[in-house]
Design a protein around this motif. Structure first.
Motif, short mmCIF file in Angstrom:
data_model
loop_
_atom_site.label_atom_id
_atom_site.label_comp_id
_atom_site.label_asym_id
_atom_site.label_seq_id
_atom_site.Cartn_x
_atom_site.Cartn_y
_atom_site.Cartn_z
N ARG A 208 -4.29 -7.59 -5.29
CA ARG A 208 -2.88 -7.90 -5.47
C ARG A 208 -2.15 -7.99 -4.12
N ILE A 209 -2.48 -7.05 -3.27
CA ILE A 209 -1.85 -6.99 -1.94
C ILE A 209 -2.31 -8.18 -1.10
N VAL A 210 -3.62 -8.44 -1.17
CA VAL A 210 -4.18 -9.55 -0.39
C VAL A 210 -3.57 -10.88 -0.81
N GLU A 211 -3.33 -11.06 -2.11
CA GLU A 211 -2.66 -12.29 -2.60
C GLU A 211 -1.32 -12.47 -1.90
N LYS A 212 -0.57 -11.37 -1.84
CA LYS A 212 0.75 -11.43 -1.21
C LYS A 212 0.63 -11.79 0.26
N LYS A 213 -0.32 -11.17 0.91
CA LYS A 213 -0.54 -11.42 2.33
C LYS A 213 -0.95 -12.88 2.56
N GLU A 214 -1.83 -13.37 1.69
CA GLU A 214 -2.33 -14.74 1.85
C GLU A 214 -1.26 -15.77 1.51
N ALA A 215 -0.23 -15.33 0.77
CA ALA A 215 0.92 -16.21 0.51
C ALA A 215 1.84 -16.28 1.73
N GLY A 216 1.47 -15.55 2.79
CA GLY A 216 2.22 -15.66 4.04
C GLY A 216 3.20 -14.55 4.29
N HIS A 217 3.17 -13.50 3.44
CA HIS A 217 4.15 -12.43 3.61
C HIS A 217 3.58 -11.26 4.42
N ARG A 218 4.49 -10.44 4.93
CA ARG A 218 4.08 -9.20 5.58
C ARG A 218 4.18 -8.08 4.55
N CYS A 219 3.23 -7.19 4.57
CA CYS A 219 3.14 -6.19 3.50
C CYS A 219 3.02 -4.77 4.03
N VAL A 220 3.91 -3.90 3.54
CA VAL A 220 3.74 -2.47 3.73
C VAL A 220 3.54 -1.88 2.34
N VAL A 221 2.45 -1.16 2.16
CA VAL A 221 2.09 -0.64 0.85
C VAL A 221 2.31 0.87 0.85
N VAL A 222 2.93 1.38 -0.21
CA VAL A 222 3.05 2.83 -0.39
C VAL A 222 2.24 3.20 -1.61
N VAL A 223 1.46 4.27 -1.49
CA VAL A 223 0.58 4.58 -2.61
C VAL A 223 0.60 6.09 -2.90
N SER A 224 0.45 6.40 -4.17
CA SER A 224 0.42 7.79 -4.61
C SER A 224 -1.02 8.28 -4.65
N ALA A 225 -1.18 9.55 -5.01
CA ALA A 225 -2.52 10.10 -5.19
C ALA A 225 -3.16 9.45 -6.41
N MET A 226 -4.49 9.33 -6.38
CA MET A 226 -5.21 8.69 -7.47
C MET A 226 -5.12 9.51 -8.76
N GLY A 227 -4.76 8.83 -9.83
CA GLY A 227 -4.82 9.42 -11.18
C GLY A 227 -4.45 10.88 -11.27
N ASP A 228 -5.42 11.72 -11.64
CA ASP A 228 -5.14 13.13 -11.89
C ASP A 228 -5.34 14.01 -10.66
N THR A 229 -5.52 13.40 -9.49
CA THR A 229 -5.85 14.18 -8.30
C THR A 229 -4.87 15.33 -8.08
N THR A 230 -3.59 15.02 -8.14
CA THR A 230 -2.59 16.05 -7.88
C THR A 230 -2.71 17.21 -8.87
N ASP A 231 -2.84 16.85 -10.15
CA ASP A 231 -2.96 17.91 -11.16
C ASP A 231 -4.24 18.72 -10.95
N ASP A 232 -5.32 18.05 -10.57
CA ASP A 232 -6.57 18.77 -10.33
C ASP A 232 -6.41 19.76 -9.17
N LEU A 233 -5.72 19.33 -8.12
CA LEU A 233 -5.50 20.21 -6.97
C LEU A 233 -4.64 21.40 -7.38
N ILE A 234 -3.62 21.13 -8.18
CA ILE A 234 -2.76 22.23 -8.65
C ILE A 234 -3.58 23.22 -9.47
N ASP A 235 -4.46 22.69 -10.33
CA ASP A 235 -5.30 23.58 -11.15
C ASP A 235 -6.16 24.47 -10.26
#
Lengths: 417, 417
Positions: free
Chosen positions: B25-52
């Motif tokens: 999805r990001i690469v599509e945007k980039k290839e359309a000629g745009h500049r991209c900064v991506v912000v991402v969260s922890a994967m799926g249940d990672t945070t809850d697993d760490l809390i556990d």
């Protein structure tokens, strides 16, 4: 009151129960009146799991992003270990590598430490806190997260001990200390009470996985007193230091072996100046580490020579040799695996002639031929077929008078990081 | 060529397959000629697993160490996502919060951003790289790792969009945009093409989990154009902006509800100056967030009053009230759960009398009594028994003309961070 650096490897903190036990161990030291800085690796298989995940996304992930990924393993460990210490009623504070002041070269996956700025550690110690530092990681001048490669947590511990002038650097692992050889092979292997830096360095380089060679080098250079001991009991462990008292009649301290070895042979190389240099420069440029090099005598202006590399580098090394055929004409290149490098190590070897001869004799009595030999002042290594490895080790252990009556019980897998 | 901030929540990168899709999805945007900064969260249940895991080691872990622990989740995500982008042939670079220049208050688990120094991001963009930033985290002045609390990755994305003057901040989630109400309850809920910051703020505060309130506030303050859209398809999404065109006859834009609510009532409180202040100061000091406050009329110099808190704060709130009995004499304190706060939100409410009255009527037609009411210029909330929640929502949706013919198909669990 002493200042301790205590390093715990990945298997020592493999799960939350072990983490609690490690916390207890640290708290005991603190309650005995000492100041404690703890260095810890990633829990159990965390690093391998992260590597597996990365492989699913990229067959050849950028080293910078691997460092970004893998350093989370130690960060999780330090946070959890600090929590476990808090639960036991003591104040602890965790630091990542960059927070602990580890500055490194701007290199990824195997950066060297350039400087340690331990101000935050000092301040926390002065506040009476137990300091928990993430092993294996630092930061380059331009703010990039870097790692020291496998075994990096040992280096973290030793370098930190030097930087903060710790009295002792204790390396906690799942064995009782340094043994005369692998106790899984030789039941009557003896635990050494002490060993010199140089001997330890040879043993570490030769595949004794308990301590990483770079850490031993660092300890030798900065005269850091090292103790290798078990995290599962309170036995004394092995002291690694500058000078050791030699036991009567014991010339060889330990016997090591390394299965991670392959032999590359280049046959019919013209005996011209600069040929060897070309070969080994090409290998170095490709990142192939070469260990033993043996050249046979020259015949008809051509020579054969062989060298050893790590198993994983076998293909790459052959490829490099193929690539330089234009510059270095030769008849043939071959590679050989299923080998092992067996080494005897001992500070007393230099003043005791005949030590190496005994080794060759023991090996030949097993009907095994020696393919390569390499010697230094305190060690002799032989590359042989791996088939009779265990017999050879056992016979050498007996021949050099290292057997004890006691049988050793060994724990789980060894900490490799 | 536009500058995009693209934010992907934890469920959008829940496993390596999803991670690859996000990279595409990001690469599509980039290839359309745009500049991209991506912000991402922890994967799926990672945070809850760490809390556990942390709970196994400490029943009440220090907030500082929790931040140390949880920020690894996003660090893993950015490293892996960068690798996935590299695999698709584009250059990407990941940054932790502190590397991305997020400076925060020296507070743990819910720090506010004080400053963003995006020099490294700017430099990487100028090098043509896709920049991948860890959401939810920053660093205080004294080098401590801090987090923004749940929903923090939305805040990261919006704040970053403001700091680097992005043209658009896209929030990718697992629904197509903002809906008139929860499509899991009302099958004919309508996706809104656009919504004002204020309306979105009310909806976000009222429990519509798609966007975090603090992020919406930030967007409003800095006039960041937000688009909420699905990471699973290319549908248009919902634009959140300053002024929106009001559809003919649509006064209410959305209906929200929040089950995370409890009512505390204090009965027989002396009607003296400063009493209310004492109560709510004590609650604030204990960290209890109070939402709706209702005071009944005074009788015999005594008044009853009620307020709502989040469910998890119920016991704590009652305890605080018990503790101040010495200062504030009262007859009794009670708490009530199994409640829900239902709210209608619409910028048109202020100029359309009778909107709230219709709400009360719909609720009473369900035979449900209204326990508390709270209003603002663009919303009306009622606290009622939770039993008939679904009927009430459906009836309100119809009554305010929000039903569409189309039925909505909803995907997996919503991203909450």
């Amino acid at each position: 009151m002493a200042l301790y650096v205590m390093k715990f490897g990945g298997s020592s903190v493999g799960d939350t129960e072990r983490m609690k036990r490690v916390a207890k161990r640290i708290v005991e030291k603190k309650e005995a009146g000492h100041r404690c800085v703890v260095v810890v690796s990633a829990m159990g298989d965390t690093t391998d799991d992260l590597i597996d995940q990365s492989k699913l996304l990229n067959s050849n992930p950028p080293a910078r992003e691997m460092d970004m990924l893998l350093t989370t393993g130690e960060q999780i460990s330090v946070a959890l270990l600090s929590m476990a210490i808090h639960q036991q009623g003591h104040d602890a504070i965790s630091f990542t590598g960059w927070q602990a002041g580890f500055r490194t070269e701007a290199v990824h996956s195997k950066a060297r430490i350039t400087d340690i700025q331990p101000e935050r550690i000092d301040a926390a110690l002065n506040d009476g806190k137990i300091v928990v530092v993430a092993g294996f990681q630092g930061m380059s001048e331009d703010g990039e997260i870097t790692t020291f490669g496998r075994g990096g947590s040992d280096t973290t511990a030793v370098a930190l001990a030097a930087a903060i002038n710790a009295d002792v650097c204790e390396i906690y692992t799942d064995v009782d200390g340094i043994y005369s050889t692998d106790p899984r092979i030789v039941k009557c292997a003896r635990k050494l009470d002490e060993i010199s830096y140089d001997e330890m360095l040879e043993l570490a380089n030769l595949g004794a996985a308990v301590l990483h060679p770079r850490a031993v080098e660092y300890a030798k250079h900065h005269k850091v007193r090292l103790v290798v001991r078990s995290s599962f009991n309170h036995n004394e462990g092995t002291v690694v230091k500058e000078e050791t008292v030699m036991e009567q009649g014991v010339v060889v301290s330990g016997i090591a072996f390394d299965k991670n070895v392959a032999r590359i042979s280049i046959l019919g190389v013209p005996d011209l100046p600069g040929v060897l240099a070309k070969v080994f420069t090409a290998l170095a440029d490709a990142g192939v580490n070469v260990d033993i090099i043996v050249q046979s005598g020259v015949q008809n202006g051509k020579a054969d020579f062989s060298f050893t590399v790590t198993l994983t580098d076998t293909e790459l090394a052959v490829q490099v040799i193929n690539n330089i055929r234009g510059e270095v004409p030769y008849d043939n290149v071959t590679s050989e695996t299923n080998l092992v490098k067996v080494s005897i190590v001992g500070a007393g070897m230099v003043s005791n002639p005949g030590v190496a001869a005994k080794m060759f004799e023991v090996i030949s009595q097993q009907g095994v031929s020696i393919k390569m030999v390499s010697t230094s002042e305190i060690k002799t290594s032989c590359v042989v077929d791996s088939e009779k490895l265990h017999d050879i080790i056992r016979e050498l252990h007996t021949a050099y008078g290292l057997d004890t009556a006691a049988q050793v019980v060994v724990g789980g897998p060894q900490d490799r990081r």
